[in-house]
Scaffold this motif. Structure first.
Motif, PDB file in Angstrom:
ATOM      1  N   PHE A 144       9.292   9.945 -19.867  1.00  0.00           N
ATOM      2  CA  PHE A 144       8.984  11.076 -19.003  1.00  0.00           C
ATOM      3  C   PHE A 144      10.249  11.624 -18.354  1.00  0.00           C
ATOM      4  O   PHE A 144      10.549  12.815 -18.426  1.00  0.00           O
ATOM      5  N   VAL A 199       6.996   4.376 -20.622  1.00  0.00           N
ATOM      6  CA  VAL A 199       6.436   5.719 -20.521  1.00  0.00           C
ATOM      7  C   VAL A 199       7.186   6.514 -19.447  1.00  0.00           C
ATOM      8  O   VAL A 199       7.495   7.694 -19.633  1.00  0.00           O
ATOM      9  N   VAL A 232      12.361  10.717 -11.902  1.00  0.00           N
ATOM     10  CA  VAL A 232      12.928  12.013 -12.264  1.00  0.00           C
ATOM     11  C   VAL A 232      13.743  12.556 -11.101  1.00  0.00           C
ATOM     12  O   VAL A 232      14.844  13.071 -11.269  1.00  0.00           O
ATOM     13  N   VAL A 233      13.195  12.414  -9.889  1.00  0.00           N
ATOM     14  CA  VAL A 233      13.855  12.980  -8.714  1.00  0.00           C
ATOM     15  C   VAL A 233      15.207  12.322  -8.483  1.00  0.00           C
ATOM     16  O   VAL A 233      16.221  13.000  -8.319  1.00  0.00           O
ATOM     17  N   ILE A 234      15.239  10.987  -8.503  1.00  0.00           N
ATOM     18  CA  ILE A 234      16.535  10.363  -8.242  1.00  0.00           C
ATOM     19  C   ILE A 234      17.449  10.494  -9.449  1.00  0.00           C
ATOM     20  O   ILE A 234      18.656  10.344  -9.325  1.00  0.00           O
ATOM     21  N   ASP A 284       0.828  -1.199   0.000  1.00  0.00           N
ATOM     22  CA  ASP A 284       0.000   0.000   0.000  1.00  0.00           C
ATOM     23  C   ASP A 284       0.863   1.249   0.000  1.00  0.00           C
ATOM     24  O   ASP A 284       0.595   2.212  -0.719  1.00  0.00           O
ATOM     25  N   ALA A 285       1.927   1.217   0.825  1.00  0.00           N
ATOM     26  CA  ALA A 285       2.803   2.376   0.926  1.00  0.00           C
ATOM     27  C   ALA A 285       3.544   2.602  -0.384  1.00  0.00           C
ATOM     28  O   ALA A 285       3.686   3.730  -0.855  1.00  0.00           O
ATOM     29  N   PHE A 286       4.016   1.503  -1.015  1.00  0.00           N
ATOM     30  CA  PHE A 286       4.721   1.639  -2.287  1.00  0.00           C
ATOM     31  C   PHE A 286       3.805   2.189  -3.367  1.00  0.00           C
ATOM     32  O   PHE A 286       4.231   2.880  -4.273  1.00  0.00           O
ATOM     33  N   LEU A 287       2.517   1.854  -3.243  1.00  0.00           N
ATOM     34  CA  LEU A 287       1.555   2.298  -4.243  1.00  0.00           C
ATOM     35  C   LEU A 287       1.398   3.816  -4.218  1.00  0.00           C
ATOM     36  O   LEU A 287       0.976   4.421  -5.191  1.00  0.00           O
ATOM     37  N   LEU A 288       1.751   4.438  -3.088  1.00  0.00           N
ATOM     38  CA  LEU A 288       1.582   5.886  -2.976  1.00  0.00           C
ATOM     39  C   LEU A 288       2.711   6.647  -3.662  1.00  0.00           C
ATOM     40  O   LEU A 288       2.622   7.843  -3.857  1.00  0.00           O
ATOM     41  N   ILE A 289       3.807   5.947  -3.986  1.00  0.00           N
ATOM     42  CA  ILE A 289       4.929   6.629  -4.639  1.00  0.00           C
ATOM     43  C   ILE A 289       4.655   6.703  -6.133  1.00  0.00           C
ATOM     44  O   ILE A 289       4.510   5.670  -6.776  1.00  0.00           O
ATOM     45  N   PRO A 290       4.539   7.902  -6.690  1.00  0.00           N
ATOM     46  CA  PRO A 290       4.352   7.996  -8.138  1.00  0.00           C
ATOM     47  C   PRO A 290       5.665   7.658  -8.834  1.00  0.00           C
ATOM     48  O   PRO A 290       6.577   8.484  -8.879  1.00  0.00           O
ATOM     49  N   PRO A 341       7.071   7.264 -11.913  1.00  0.00           N
ATOM     50  CA  PRO A 341       7.779   8.081 -12.899  1.00  0.00           C
ATOM     51  C   PRO A 341       8.342   9.369 -12.312  1.00  0.00           C
ATOM     52  O   PRO A 341       9.479   9.745 -12.586  1.00  0.00           O
ATOM     53  N   ILE A 342       7.545  10.041 -11.445  1.00  0.00           N
ATOM     54  CA  ILE A 342       8.031  11.277 -10.850  1.00  0.00           C
ATOM     55  C   ILE A 342       9.243  10.977  -9.973  1.00  0.00           C
ATOM     56  O   ILE A 342      10.233  11.699  -9.982  1.00  0.00           O
ATOM     57  N   PHE A 343       9.147   9.874  -9.250  1.00  0.00           N
ATOM     58  CA  PHE A 343      10.247   9.498  -8.376  1.00  0.00           C
ATOM     59  C   PHE A 343      11.514   9.248  -9.191  1.00  0.00           C
ATOM     60  O   PHE A 343      12.616   9.599  -8.771  1.00  0.00           O
TER      61      PHE A 343
END
Lengths: 386, 279
Positions: free
Chosen positions: B211, B207, B122-124, B110-116, B118-120
């Motif tokens: 991105f 995708v 980009v951040v790393i 559930d917690a992993f599901l909250l991490i978007p 593709p955006i993540f």
């Protein structure tokens, strides 16, 4: 009472997930990204001085301690300071309303249109339906950035060069305004959400009390009319019109991006219902074919779409970030993108955490909607996970 | 079927680029990174010499696009494999042991599901790390995020169904040990669903990579997302317009690649899920 217990339980497990999510996020970012905030100040420092700086900032403490400190700050509303010395919380809260406007309206359009197309294609197989399905697959896998540029190019060009500008001079309007754009957006969003809730509750009431099924189109019209009325009454009508006008293209992009998924899920959920006994019964009773499709066969698809939506929320949010950035829409996505560009990791982390919290909130709302639509769901609550 | 054909075409594209390059195409003109054609002005529309035209820096778009195929394959495969392994492991362990283990793993998913994801990515991918993110690293990190989140949740529900089916009881009564039950019965029935989810993971990973590289975070290499990013960044020097012939082919290729895997997943589901086969 039953609903209250369900909600309490769902929020409880949700909070646990939220805590785990924040911890995973913190650890992943700390572990995967080399260096820390101090390395931004590194230039010209000797190694000893550098270590002193890290000590002073508390970066040498153990990871769990740092997580607790960060969590404490985050919960008390301190979302870090941007490199330009302003508090990130201000920016984040300014950026939320534009994001919510585009996300909610875009998703609603996609839900209604995509649901219709999905029902249509699964009900009447043929050349047209195959074409629509193929289009939906391509929309589902489309490259958001490209789509955003294409839409932006096409519509902004259309509006600006062909003088389709209905609102008048945009700069002049805001120059003489006594409110700022972010204030107007905040008021718009809050009143809009209130109107949606009001109309939604009204629809439930009518359904329970009078055994009537109010049409969806009527509901949408009521929401639109009420919102516009409230905005005019609040004296922000012209500004709202200007903002909505500029939001039209991002909303369209959001709707196009998420529509493919709605079409495909509805189609899958309805596949094979054409031959079901209850559908034949409805036909035999003399129910209109359109009503059989929407109310008998399509009714079950709604639940599947809702539960699938919960899983694909992060994906949809990503599309939103791309659209905001490509179209320079001042939402959370653009803000976070700027923070990434300037290496503002604490700010980025706060934004990611806010996005996670929003996702969780929407998921809980979806679960509650699911529960109201399908009373059997309580059996599933006994399982550890929804 | 359409999906298979498209995937085969992309496989062909990967193989054909090294062959064309240097034999049919002059190295100096058609190099995907440094090529430049002095005979015409850039960016140029499609032409007999350059089927998809050239970008603002004078590089052949077709050659760039073909060169971008290989990293996409590497990325897609690594993401798919990691997703399948992580998701199957989490789902099987949770469903087999049940109880507290299952609850904990469920909360984690559930917690992993909250991490978007593709955006993540980009951040790393930002900062010093970006030069080190190759297609394999990207695929592995994405695979872990997708596998531990959505993949585990989807596979777990299938695993629970399998655990509840009569043949599991039969196997247990017949004296099968834990390892026998998991490997011979649970995993064997989970494989089709794992493969199905692998296909969907490829869609997501491709995708997501487009991105991340569109944000310019992996600009050191040439991928489809990078080509679009460069096409938008380096515009026509005279007019400032975007060179559409440079960004449309990679964007369409990316969609087609992902769509092909989606179509294959739909075809596979008909085989894996007997209920869907009925229609």
């Amino acid at each position: 009472m039953r609903i209250a217990r369900f909600v309490a339980r769902r929020v409880g497990t949700g909070l646990l997930s939220l805590l785990l999510f924040l911890f995973i996020l913190f650890v992943l970012i700390e572990v995967l990204i080399p260096g820390d905030v101090a390395s931004l100040l590194r230039l010209g420092l000797t190694n000893d001085e550098f270590q002193d700086v890290r000590d002073g900032l508390g970066l040498t403490r153990p990871l769990p301690v740092r997580f607790l400190i960060w969590l404490g700050n985050f919960l008390s509303g301190d979302y870090a300071t941007t490199s330009f010395g302003r508090r990130a919380s201000r920016h984040i809260f300014d950026a939320l309303p534009p994001t919510v406007i585009v996300f909610v309206i875009g998703l609603a359009i996609a839900y209604v249109l995509g649901g219709y197309l999905g029902r249509f294609t699964s009900w009447r197989p043929g050349r047209l339906s195959q074409g629509i399905t193929m289009g939906a697959v391509l929309a589902y896998t489309a490259f958001p950035a490209f789509l955003a540029y294409l839409l932006n190019f096409f519509f902004l060009d259309l509006f600006h060069t062909r003088r389709l500008n209905w609102v008048g001079n945009h700069g002049l309007l805001w120059a003489h305004a006594d409110v700022t754009e972010s204030v107007v957006m905040l008021r718009m969003t809050l009143t809009f959400l209130a109107v949606v809730g009001f109309v939604g509750l009204g629809a439930v009431h009518v359904r329970k009390r009078h055994r009537l099924r109010p049409s969806r189109l009527l509901g949408a019209l009521a929401v639109a009319a009420l919102s516009v009325g409230v905005w005019w009454a609040m004296g922000i009508g012209r500004f709202a019109a200007d903002i909505l006008f500029r939001a039209a293209v991002p909303i369209l992009g959001m709707a196009l991006l998420s529509m493919g998924e709605f079409v495909l899920i509805t189609q899958t959920a309805m596949a094979g219902t054409t031959g079901e006994d209850y559908v034949l019964t409805a036909h035999a009773k003399g129910v209109k074919p359109r009503l059989v499709r929407d109310d008998h066969a399509g009714r079950n698809a709604v639940l599947v779409v809702l539960s699938r939506l919960a899983v694909s929320l992060p994906y949809l949010l990503t599309g939103l970030v791309v659209i905001e950035t490509a179209m320079s829409w001042p939402g959370l996505g653009s803000f976070m993108f700027d923070a990434v560009q300037t290496q503002d990791l604490p700010v980025v982390m706060s934004s990611l955490a806010i996005i996670g919290i929003m996702t969780l909130a929407v998921r809980i709302a979806l679960d509650i909607a699911h529960m109201i639509l399908d009373p059997r769901i309580e059996v599933m609550v006994e399982e550890p996970m929804l | 079927m359409v999906g298979l054909v498209i995937v085969a075409l992309f496989g062909l594209a990967t193989l054909i680029h090294p062959l064309l390059f240097g034999r049919v195409w002059a190295t100096g003109i058609y190099d995907p990174l440094t090529g430049f054609d002095p005979r015409i002005a850039h960016p140029s529309p499609p032409h007999r010499w350059h089927w998809f035209g050239t970008d603002s820096l004078g590089r052949d778009v077709l050659s760039m696009m073909l060169a971008g195929t290989r990293p996409t394959w590497v990325l897609a495969m690594s993401a798919a494999i990691v997703t399948a392994i992580v998701a199957t492991a989490v789902a099987a362990v949770g469903a087999f042991f049940g109880g507290l283990t299952d609850r904990l793993l469920g909360r984690f998913s559930d917690a992993f599901l909250l991490i978007p994801a593709p955006i993540f990515m980009v951040v790393i991918g930002s900062g010093e790390f970006s030069a080190r993110i190759g297609p394999v690293t990207f695929g592995v990190v994405y695979g872990i995020l997708a596998g531990a989140g959505a993949g585990a949740i989807v596979l777990r529900s299938h695993a629970l169904k399998i655990m509840a089916s009569p043949f599991m009881d039969a196997a247990r009564v017949a004296g099968g040990g834990s390892w026998h039950l998991v490997s011979r019965h649970l995993l064997a029935h989970l494989y089709p669903f794992a493969v199905l989810f692998m296909m969907l993971s490829v869609v997501g990973a491709v995708v997501a990579e487009g991105f991340a590289s569109w944000f310019g975070q992996t600009a050191t290499r040439l991928t489809w997302g990078t080509i679009v990013y460069l096409g938008v960044t380096f515009r026509n020097p005279a007019t400032g317009a975007i060179a559409w012939n440079a960004i449309a082919p990679p964007a369409v290729a990316l969609s087609l690649f992902a769509a092909a895997f989606y179509l294959m997943a739909v075809g596979l589901r008909r085989i894996a899920d007997p209920r869907a086969r009925a229609d």
